[in-house]
Design a protein around this motif. Sequence first.
Motif, PDB file in Angstrom:
ATOM      1  N   LEU A  38       0.832  -1.203   0.000  1.00 22.19           N
ATOM      2  CA  LEU A  38       0.000   0.000   0.000  1.00 22.19           C
ATOM      3  C   LEU A  38       0.870   1.260   0.000  1.00 22.19           C
ATOM      4  CD1 LEU A  38      -2.990   0.719   0.217  1.00 22.19           C
ATOM      5  CD2 LEU A  38      -2.766   0.627   2.686  1.00 22.19           C
ATOM      6  N   ILE A  39       2.057   1.123   0.546  1.00 25.54           N
ATOM      7  CA  ILE A  39       2.955   2.269   0.732  1.00 25.54           C
ATOM      8  C   ILE A  39       3.705   2.561  -0.566  1.00 25.54           C
ATOM      9  CG2 ILE A  39       4.936   3.123   2.052  1.00 25.54           C
ATOM     10  CD1 ILE A  39       3.974   1.226   4.342  1.00 25.54           C
ATOM     11  N   ASN A  40       3.790   3.837  -0.913  1.00 23.23           N
ATOM     12  CA  ASN A  40       4.493   4.268  -2.116  1.00 23.23           C
ATOM     13  C   ASN A  40       5.978   3.905  -2.016  1.00 23.23           C
ATOM     14  OD1 ASN A  40       5.279   5.635  -4.459  1.00 23.23           O
ATOM     15  ND2 ASN A  40       3.912   7.345  -4.049  1.00 23.23           N
ATOM     16  N   GLU A  41       6.640   3.789  -3.164  1.00 26.39           N
ATOM     17  CA  GLU A  41       8.065   3.435  -3.195  1.00 26.39           C
ATOM     18  C   GLU A  41       8.923   4.381  -2.363  1.00 26.39           C
ATOM     19  OE1 GLU A  41       8.555   3.563  -7.411  1.00 26.39           O
ATOM     20  OE2 GLU A  41       7.979   1.469  -7.684  1.00 26.39           O
ATOM     21  N   ASP A  42       8.504   5.669  -2.253  1.00 27.89           N
ATOM     22  CA  ASP A  42       9.286   6.641  -1.477  1.00 27.89           C
ATOM     23  C   ASP A  42       8.917   6.624   0.013  1.00 27.89           C
ATOM     24  OD1 ASP A  42       6.834   7.940  -1.343  1.00 27.89           O
ATOM     25  OD2 ASP A  42       7.504   9.748  -2.386  1.00 27.89           O
ATOM     26  N   GLY A  43       8.091   5.644   0.418  1.00 26.58           N
ATOM     27  CA  GLY A  43       7.734   5.512   1.830  1.00 26.58           C
ATOM     28  C   GLY A  43       6.554   6.379   2.257  1.00 26.58           C
ATOM     29  N   SER A  44       5.870   6.980   1.290  1.00 23.82           N
ATOM     30  CA  SER A  44       4.765   7.876   1.638  1.00 23.82           C
ATOM     31  C   SER A  44       3.406   7.176   1.527  1.00 23.82           C
ATOM     32  CB  SER A  44       4.783   9.109   0.730  1.00 23.82           C
ATOM     33  OG  SER A  44       4.519   8.738  -0.611  1.00 23.82           O
ATOM     34  N   ILE A  45       2.403   7.790   2.124  1.00 25.95           N
ATOM     35  CA  ILE A  45       1.023   7.292   2.051  1.00 25.95           C
ATOM     36  C   ILE A  45       0.061   8.487   2.075  1.00 25.95           C
ATOM     37  CG2 ILE A  45       0.780   7.003   4.574  1.00 25.95           C
ATOM     38  CD1 ILE A  45      -0.740   4.604   1.977  1.00 25.95           C
ATOM     39  N   GLY A  46      -1.008   8.379   1.308  1.00 28.95           N
ATOM     40  CA  GLY A  46      -2.049   9.407   1.320  1.00 28.95           C
ATOM     41  C   GLY A  46      -3.124   9.039   2.322  1.00 28.95           C
ATOM     42  N   ILE A  47      -3.503  10.004   3.160  1.00 25.42           N
ATOM     43  CA  ILE A  47      -4.513   9.754   4.195  1.00 25.42           C
ATOM     44  C   ILE A  47      -5.582  10.846   4.150  1.00 25.42           C
ATOM     45  CG2 ILE A  47      -4.952   9.553   6.686  1.00 25.42           C
ATOM     46  CD1 ILE A  47      -2.079   8.557   7.022  1.00 25.42           C
ATOM     47  N   ARG A  48      -6.849  10.420   4.260  1.00 28.17           N
ATOM     48  CA  ARG A  48      -7.948  11.377   4.357  1.00 28.17           C
ATOM     49  C   ARG A  48      -8.793  11.028   5.584  1.00 28.17           C
ATOM     50  NH1 ARG A  48     -10.758  10.452  -0.091  1.00 28.17           N
ATOM     51  NH2 ARG A  48     -12.862  10.033   0.621  1.00 28.17           N
ATOM     52  N   ILE A  49      -9.268  12.065   6.257  1.00 27.69           N
ATOM     53  CA  ILE A  49     -10.189  11.901   7.377  1.00 27.69           C
ATOM     54  C   ILE A  49     -11.558  12.315   6.829  1.00 27.69           C
ATOM     55  CG2 ILE A  49     -10.693  12.478   9.788  1.00 27.69           C
ATOM     56  CD1 ILE A  49      -7.741  11.615   9.490  1.00 27.69           C
ATOM     57  N   PRO A  50     -12.403  11.362   6.434  1.00 29.81           N
ATOM     58  CA  PRO A  50     -13.670  11.737   5.799  1.00 29.81           C
ATOM     59  C   PRO A  50     -14.686  12.297   6.790  1.00 29.81           C
ATOM     60  CG  PRO A  50     -13.555   9.370   6.083  1.00 29.81           C
ATOM     61  CD  PRO A  50     -12.246   9.918   6.556  1.00 29.81           C
ATOM     62  N   LYS A  51     -15.462  13.267   6.309  1.00 32.40           N
ATOM     63  CA  LYS A  51     -16.576  13.794   7.100  1.00 32.40           C
ATOM     64  C   LYS A  51     -17.826  13.133   6.525  1.00 32.40           C
ATOM     65  CE  LYS A  51     -14.245  18.125   8.112  1.00 32.40           C
ATOM     66  NZ  LYS A  51     -13.507  19.022   7.279  1.00 32.40           N
ATOM     67  N   HIS A  52     -18.019  11.878   6.872  1.00 33.08           N
ATOM     68  CA  HIS A  52     -19.087  11.063   6.287  1.00 33.08           C
ATOM     69  C   HIS A  52     -19.466  10.022   7.332  1.00 33.08           C
ATOM     70  CE1 HIS A  52     -20.784   7.945   3.592  1.00 33.08           C
ATOM     71  NE2 HIS A  52     -21.101   8.972   2.815  1.00 33.08           N
ATOM     72  N   ASP A  53     -20.742  10.000   7.745  1.00 33.75           N
ATOM     73  CA  ASP A  53     -21.196   9.122   8.838  1.00 33.75           C
ATOM     74  C   ASP A  53     -20.814   7.660   8.646  1.00 33.75           C
ATOM     75  OD1 ASP A  53     -22.269  11.012  10.459  1.00 33.75           O
ATOM     76  OD2 ASP A  53     -24.360  10.631   9.919  1.00 33.75           O
ATOM     77  N   PHE A  54     -21.120   7.110   7.476  1.00 35.80           N
ATOM     78  CA  PHE A  54     -20.834   5.691   7.256  1.00 35.80           C
ATOM     79  C   PHE A  54     -19.338   5.413   7.417  1.00 35.80           C
ATOM     80  CE2 PHE A  54     -19.428   2.247   4.495  1.00 35.80           C
ATOM     81  CZ  PHE A  54     -20.148   1.194   5.037  1.00 35.80           C
ATOM     82  N   CYS A  55     -18.499   6.201   6.745  1.00 39.03           N
ATOM     83  CA  CYS A  55     -17.044   5.987   6.811  1.00 39.03           C
ATOM     84  C   CYS A  55     -16.526   6.141   8.242  1.00 39.03           C
ATOM     85  CB  CYS A  55     -16.316   6.966   5.895  1.00 39.03           C
ATOM     86  SG  CYS A  55     -16.634   6.713   4.148  1.00 39.03           S
ATOM     87  N   GLN A  56     -16.957   7.213   8.896  1.00 36.46           N
ATOM     88  CA  GLN A  56     -16.512   7.472  10.270  1.00 36.46           C
ATOM     89  C   GLN A  56     -16.824   6.292  11.192  1.00 36.46           C
ATOM     90  OE1 GLN A  56     -15.382  10.305  12.262  1.00 36.46           O
ATOM     91  NE2 GLN A  56     -14.528  11.055  10.353  1.00 36.46           N
ATOM     92  N   GLN A  57     -18.083   5.859  11.162  1.00 40.27           N
ATOM     93  CA  GLN A  57     -18.502   4.792  12.075  1.00 40.27           C
ATOM     94  C   GLN A  57     -17.872   3.451  11.716  1.00 40.27           C
ATOM     95  OE1 GLN A  57     -22.726   4.737  13.126  1.00 40.27           O
ATOM     96  NE2 GLN A  57     -22.879   6.857  12.402  1.00 40.27           N
ATOM     97  N   LEU A  58     -17.742   3.180  10.420  1.00 38.25           N
ATOM     98  CA  LEU A  58     -17.125   1.924   9.990  1.00 38.25           C
ATOM     99  C   LEU A  58     -15.671   1.841  10.466  1.00 38.25           C
ATOM    100  CD1 LEU A  58     -17.250  -0.739   8.352  1.00 38.25           C
ATOM    101  CD2 LEU A  58     -16.487   0.595   6.369  1.00 38.25           C
ATOM    102  N   ILE A  59     -14.909   2.895  10.240  1.00 39.13           N
ATOM    103  CA  ILE A  59     -13.485   2.893  10.620  1.00 39.13           C
ATOM    104  C   ILE A  59     -13.339   2.839  12.138  1.00 39.13           C
ATOM    105  CG2 ILE A  59     -11.299   4.150  10.477  1.00 39.13           C
ATOM    106  CD1 ILE A  59     -12.549   5.425   7.832  1.00 39.13           C
ATOM    107  N   GLN A  60     -14.194   3.571  12.822  1.00 45.31           N
ATOM    108  CA  GLN A  60     -14.152   3.576  14.290  1.00 45.31           C
ATOM    109  C   GLN A  60     -14.388   2.168  14.841  1.00 45.31           C
ATOM    110  OE1 GLN A  60     -17.143   6.119  16.061  1.00 45.31           O
ATOM    111  NE2 GLN A  60     -15.689   6.753  17.621  1.00 45.31           N
ATOM    112  N   ARG A  61     -15.367   1.469  14.291  1.00 47.39           N
ATOM    113  CA  ARG A  61     -15.674   0.115  14.762  1.00 47.39           C
ATOM    114  C   ARG A  61     -14.617  -0.897  14.310  1.00 47.39           C
ATOM    115  NH1 ARG A  61     -21.242  -1.698  14.245  1.00 47.39           N
ATOM    116  NH2 ARG A  61     -20.325  -3.603  15.034  1.00 47.39           N
TER     117      ARG A  61
END
Length: 188
Positions: free
Chosen positions: A100-123
């Motif tokens: 999942l990690i880019n060759e240069d060691g980086s990663i893209g991250i988003r904190i969604p403001k979306h009920d389904f995503c928030q609750q799914l990730i939290q659980r």
Amino acid sequence: MLKEEINKALEVLKTGGIILYPTDTVWGLGCDATNVEAVAKVYALKNRADSKSLIILLDTDNKLQSYISEVPDIAYDLIEYSENPLTIIYSGAKNLASNLINEDGSIGIRIPKHDFCQQLIQRFRKPIVSTSANISGENTPANFSEINQKIIDGVDYVVDLEQESIEKKQPSTIMKLEPDGKFAFIRK
């Protein structure tokens, strides 16, 4: 309804499967971001080279330090004050599936403001992959009705929320943020 869909999606994520789900941006393909085999399935379904990294979603910026070696202080302000969905590419990714990690060691991250995503990730208590629900090289679908049938047939579960919505959603803004606080926009 929301709770039922979260429970169904959770079961699929826990067993290394792929879900097709609504987000604060476009529909996404998701899986456990710490599971190498699950991530490989997403690349295969998208027909995408695994040298092109995918992004992950977290439910809160408090968890950034679990997956990034050194989180620049400005990141918290950027996340808090961004009016549009914002994906930030950080250096020093850790505790994630290696493919999942880019060759240069980086990663893209988003904190969604979306009920389904928030609750799914939290659980789920782990980050999940979020990549547009399209075959690599095809247009990004703006809503569920535009998703290629091969994608729908290729996932383990299609979340039964927002499928009727005809709202045309846009992908997130992407910015690369260096540990010293310097940044550059990749996609506005």
